[in-house]
Enzyme design. Structure first.
Site, PDB file in Angstrom:
ATOM      1  N   CYS A  48      -9.369   2.293   5.944  1.00 21.20           N
ATOM      2  CA  CYS A  48      -7.956   2.324   6.314  1.00 21.20           C
ATOM      3  C   CYS A  48      -7.462   3.759   6.523  1.00 21.20           C
ATOM      4  CB  CYS A  48      -7.107   1.577   5.302  1.00 21.20           C
ATOM      5  SG  CYS A  48      -7.708   1.749   3.641  1.00 21.20           S
TER       6      CYS A  48
ATOM      7  N   GLU B  69      -4.122  -0.173  14.555  1.00 22.51           N
ATOM      8  CA  GLU B  69      -5.353   0.059  13.802  1.00 22.51           C
ATOM      9  C   GLU B  69      -6.497  -0.715  14.459  1.00 22.51           C
ATOM     10  OE1 GLU B  69      -5.592  -1.518   9.771  1.00 22.51           O
ATOM     11  OE2 GLU B  69      -6.387   0.399   9.130  1.00 22.51           O
TER      12      GLU B  69
ATOM     13  N   SER C 197      -5.205  -5.925   5.099  1.00 24.39           N
ATOM     14  CA  SER C 197      -4.450  -5.703   6.332  1.00 24.39           C
ATOM     15  C   SER C 197      -2.936  -5.731   6.096  1.00 24.39           C
ATOM     16  CB  SER C 197      -4.813  -6.790   7.347  1.00 24.39           C
ATOM     17  OG  SER C 197      -4.459  -8.049   6.834  1.00 24.39           O
ATOM     18  N   THR C 198      -2.206  -5.058   6.968  1.00 19.29           N
ATOM     19  CA  THR C 198      -0.742  -5.045   6.886  1.00 19.29           C
ATOM     20  C   THR C 198      -0.213  -6.463   7.087  1.00 19.29           C
ATOM     21  OG1 THR C 198      -0.621  -2.758   7.591  1.00 19.29           O
ATOM     22  CG2 THR C 198       1.339  -4.094   7.991  1.00 19.29           C
ATOM     23  N   GLU C 199      -0.878  -7.207   7.956  1.00 19.04           N
ATOM     24  CA  GLU C 199      -0.456  -8.584   8.238  1.00 19.04           C
ATOM     25  C   GLU C 199      -0.461  -9.432   6.954  1.00 19.04           C
ATOM     26  OE1 GLU C 199      -3.327 -10.199  10.879  1.00 19.04           O
ATOM     27  OE2 GLU C 199      -2.436 -12.197  10.828  1.00 19.04           O
TER      28      GLU C 199
ATOM     29  N   LYS D 125     -10.365 -11.237  -6.799  1.00 17.12           N
ATOM     30  CA  LYS D 125     -11.010 -11.970  -5.703  1.00 17.12           C
ATOM     31  C   LYS D 125     -11.603 -10.977  -4.709  1.00 17.12           C
ATOM     32  CE  LYS D 125      -9.660 -13.583  -1.715  1.00 17.12           C
ATOM     33  NZ  LYS D 125     -10.880 -13.334  -0.909  1.00 17.12           N
TER      34      LYS D 125
ATOM     35  N   GLU E  63      -1.901  -1.753  -0.577  1.00  9.55           N
ATOM     36  CA  GLU E  63      -2.556  -0.643   0.133  1.00  9.55           C
ATOM     37  C   GLU E  63      -3.054  -1.234   1.439  1.00  9.55           C
ATOM     38  OE1 GLU E  63      -5.013   1.407   1.801  1.00  9.55           O
ATOM     39  OE2 GLU E  63      -6.364   1.369   0.070  1.00  9.55           O
TER      40      GLU E  63
HETATM   41  P1  ADP Z   1      -9.259  -7.149   6.320  1.00 10.63           P
HETATM   42  O1  ADP Z   1      -8.793  -7.094   7.735  1.00 10.63           O
HETATM   43  O2  ADP Z   1      -9.445  -5.851   5.647  1.00 10.63           O
HETATM   44  O3  ADP Z   1     -10.328  -8.164   6.065  1.00 10.63           O
HETATM   45  P2  ADP Z   1      -7.438  -9.025   5.162  1.00 10.63           P
HETATM   46  O4  ADP Z   1      -6.044  -8.676   4.821  1.00 10.63           O
HETATM   47  O5  ADP Z   1      -7.688 -10.082   6.165  1.00 10.63           O
HETATM   48  O6  ADP Z   1      -8.034  -7.639   5.551  1.00 10.63           O
HETATM   49  O7  ADP Z   1      -8.254  -9.404   3.859  1.00 10.63           O
HETATM   50  C1  ADP Z   1      -8.175  -8.666   2.666  1.00 10.63           C
HETATM   51  C2  ADP Z   1      -8.291  -9.625   1.510  1.00 10.63           C
HETATM   52  O8  ADP Z   1      -7.164 -10.502   1.506  1.00 10.63           O
HETATM   53  C3  ADP Z   1      -9.521 -10.524   1.550  1.00 10.63           C
HETATM   54  O9  ADP Z   1     -10.013 -10.649   0.220  1.00 10.63           O
HETATM   55  C4  ADP Z   1      -8.949 -11.837   2.061  1.00 10.63           C
HETATM   56  O10 ADP Z   1      -9.703 -12.956   1.650  1.00 10.63           O
HETATM   57  C5  ADP Z   1      -7.578 -11.853   1.415  1.00 10.63           C
HETATM   58  N1  ADP Z   1      -6.567 -12.700   2.065  1.00 10.63           N
HETATM   59  C6  ADP Z   1      -6.525 -13.107   3.356  1.00 10.63           C
HETATM   60  N2  ADP Z   1      -5.426 -13.856   3.585  1.00 10.63           N
HETATM   61  C7  ADP Z   1      -4.736 -13.934   2.411  1.00 10.63           C
HETATM   62  C8  ADP Z   1      -3.499 -14.548   1.981  1.00 10.63           C
HETATM   63  N3  ADP Z   1      -2.745 -15.225   2.821  1.00 10.63           N
HETATM   64  N4  ADP Z   1      -3.120 -14.370   0.704  1.00 10.63           N
HETATM   65  C9  ADP Z   1      -3.866 -13.648  -0.150  1.00 10.63           C
HETATM   66  N5  ADP Z   1      -5.030 -13.059   0.177  1.00 10.63           N
HETATM   67  C10 ADP Z   1      -5.473 -13.184   1.440  1.00 10.63           C
END
Ligand code: ADP
Length: 495
Positions: free
Chosen positions: A306, A403, A251-253, A198, A272
């Site tokens: 990152c 970050e 993201s770490t979140e 994805k 990562e």
């Molecule tokens: P960034 O801040 O780099 O956009 P995200 O962690 O928000 O980082 O997004 C990275 C990827 O994770 C994107 O492809 C996003 O659609 C996907 N994503 C966001 N939320 C979720 C979730 N709850 N479960 C799985 N994938 C997710």
């Protein structure tokens, strides 16, 4: 461009530097369809969700295309295709045959490098120089490198059987869209796994171009499936019960959410995540080179990496001099149209990301740090942030701890080796770091003690498919790249 001053030092005329005649890459060398469906089982399929969303050019907010939004039923279809291709075709295929397909993908990426670079820049906002000279060649190199391993796994894991896991669900971010797809797909295929990938919601286009390349390479249907959508689509992939492995960069979140979602399942997981790299300049370093390395590490990629060198630690005796050089260099950076080959700093990827950066710019000032930004003019439309640095920063300040993911540098100082190790490691993250010094012994001393997955010495942000990459602490776990990058995709058993 440069004039000699009386005392023989060269003074740069920055107005002239900024006034290079435009050298625009041509949009016409890239084909973007008005609409893209989901790539499932070797074909582009209409989404069962019946929904599409727009992807825009962040440098001018113009719509580029619309892409399908996969729902849970679409994810199910993609996983089913990947499972079937795994059982019926891919795991049974001789490794040297699998390698040929991966080589073919690498070659076609090379052939289409110009088009892919243009699309990466249009969709993501990064300068064409970055996508043309780094992202796309590095993506091709990754496929070449792992194609080489496909029929040599017995040498990678001597006296062991390297068994594929099955179906890998892979979720990637927007900062290196094609390269992250390559990092994830290439080792999975080389080890005999099939894939559902994805892409990120703001940058789906090069992954969809990769789907076209995969079709052209005649990869058996279902071995790689590429779906588009946002967080909900990602979550549906993570929670699917017929997935054997999740590989996530972001993201770490969100990484923490995925870790919880996969806990107690049999899914293997690699993460990562974020970073807050310390770039450390010692007083004995070649200062001009170090300054250029710092600029490369935080501004050339809009700080949207990152591993960006977002914390700069300068040894106190040279701090004034380095900060002066950095401010001068900031002023000479060319900020503007990402398609212009002269551009150093492109657009911020999305409005949301720009708002996050702006929030941190305010926080920095509220915390008492001193803000300095380039005086460059910004385009009227699109998402833009001037290259900025903060001095007078305290270790505990949020701009030194969190970050920001933007072209914003937090500058701190240090006196001794022990002090810098303590400060650099005082971070929830541990993805990368940089050391600038004239002394080899100091490099070894620092690299041993810095808690970071990658430590660059007298350089920064250099990548190679043969070198593993990954983090400590809240930067995640598992390694991608190199021999280590094969590990997350195999189960080892005794011969
Ligand atoms: P960034 O801040 O780099 O956009 P995200 O962690 O928000 O980082 O997004 C990275 C990827 O994770 C994107 O492809 C996003 O659609 C996907 N994503 C966001 N939320 C979720 C979730 N709850 N479960 C799985 N994938 C997710």
């Amino acid at each position: 461009m440069a004039t000699k001053k009386k005392n023989n030092t060269i003074k740069l005329n920055f107005d002239t530097v900024r006034n290079y005649a435009p050298a625009l890459e041509s949009k016409s060398a890239a084909t973007i369809k008005p609409q893209y469906d989901l790539f499932i089982n070797g074909k582009f399929e209409k989404p069962l969700s019946k929904k599409y969303f727009s992807t825009i050019n962040p440098s001018n907010e113009e719509k580029l295309s619309e892409v399908a939004e996969a729902n849970t039923a679409d994810v199910n279809r993609a996983v089913k295709a990947a499972r079937s291709a795994y059982e019926k075709v891919w795991k049974k295929m001789a490794a040297k045959e699998r390698a040929k397909y991966i080589f073919r993908i690498a070659r076609i990426i090379q052939e289409k490098a110009r088009e892919l670079s243009i699309i990466e820049t249009l969709d993501g906002g990064k300068p064409i120089r970055e996508s043309r000279d780094f992202d796309i060649p590095a993506a091709a190199n990754h496929f070449f490198y792992y194609a080489g391993w496909a029929d040599k796994l017995e040498y990678a894991f001597p006296n062991r059987n390297a068994n594929p896991l099955g179906v890998a669900g892979q979720i990637i971010p927007w900062n290196f869209p094609l390269l992250m797809a390559a990092w994830k797909i290439a080792p999975a295929l080389a080890t005999g796994n099939t894939v559902v990938l994805k892409s990120a919601e703001t940058t789906p286009l090069t992954a969809l171009k990769l789907a076209e390349i995969i079709q052209e390479a005649d990869l058996p249907a279902g071995v790689v499936n590429i779906i588009t959508g946002g967080g909900e689509t990602g979550a549906a992939l993570v929670n699917h019960t017929d997935i054997n492995k999740i590989a996530f960069t972001g993201s770490t979140e969100v990484g923490k959410i995925i870790q919880k979602a996969t806990a107690g399942t049999n899914k293997k997981l690699t993460l990562e995540l974020g970073g807050k790299a310390a770039n450390i300049i010692f007083e004995d370093a070649a200062l001009d080179e170090a300054v250029e390395g710092v600029i490369n590490g935080i501004y050339f990629n809009q700080g949207q990496v990152c591993c960006a060198g977002s914390r700069l630690y300068i040894q106190e005796s040279v701090a004034k001099e380095v900060i002066k050089k950095l401010k001068d260099r900031l002023e000479s950076l060319i900020v503007g149209d990402p398609l212009d080959k002269n551009t150093d700093v492109g657009a911020i990827n999305s409005r949301q990301q720009l708002e996050t950066i702006q929030k941190y710019l305010k926080i920095g000032q509220q915390e008492g740090a001193e803000k300095y930004e380039s005086s460059c003019a910004l385009p009227q439309k699109g998402f833009w942030c001037r290259p900025t640095l903060f001095t007078n920063v305290a270790q505990s300040n949020r701009i030194a701890q969190e970050e920001i993911f933007g072209p914003v540098l937090a500058i701190l100082t240090f006196r001794t080796d022990d002090e810098i190790i303590e400060k650099a490691n005082n971070s929830p993250y541990g993805l990368s770091a940089g050391v600038w010094t004239d002394k080899g012994s100091k490099i070894f001393n620092m690299t041993k003690r810095l808690k970071a997955g990658v430590v660059w010495a007298n350089t920064f942000n250099k990548f190679d498919p043969t070198a593993p990459f990954g983090g400590y602490k809240e930067s995640g776990y598992g390694r991608e790249g190199g021999l280590h990058g094969l590990m997350p995709y195999v189960n080892l058993s005794n011969k």
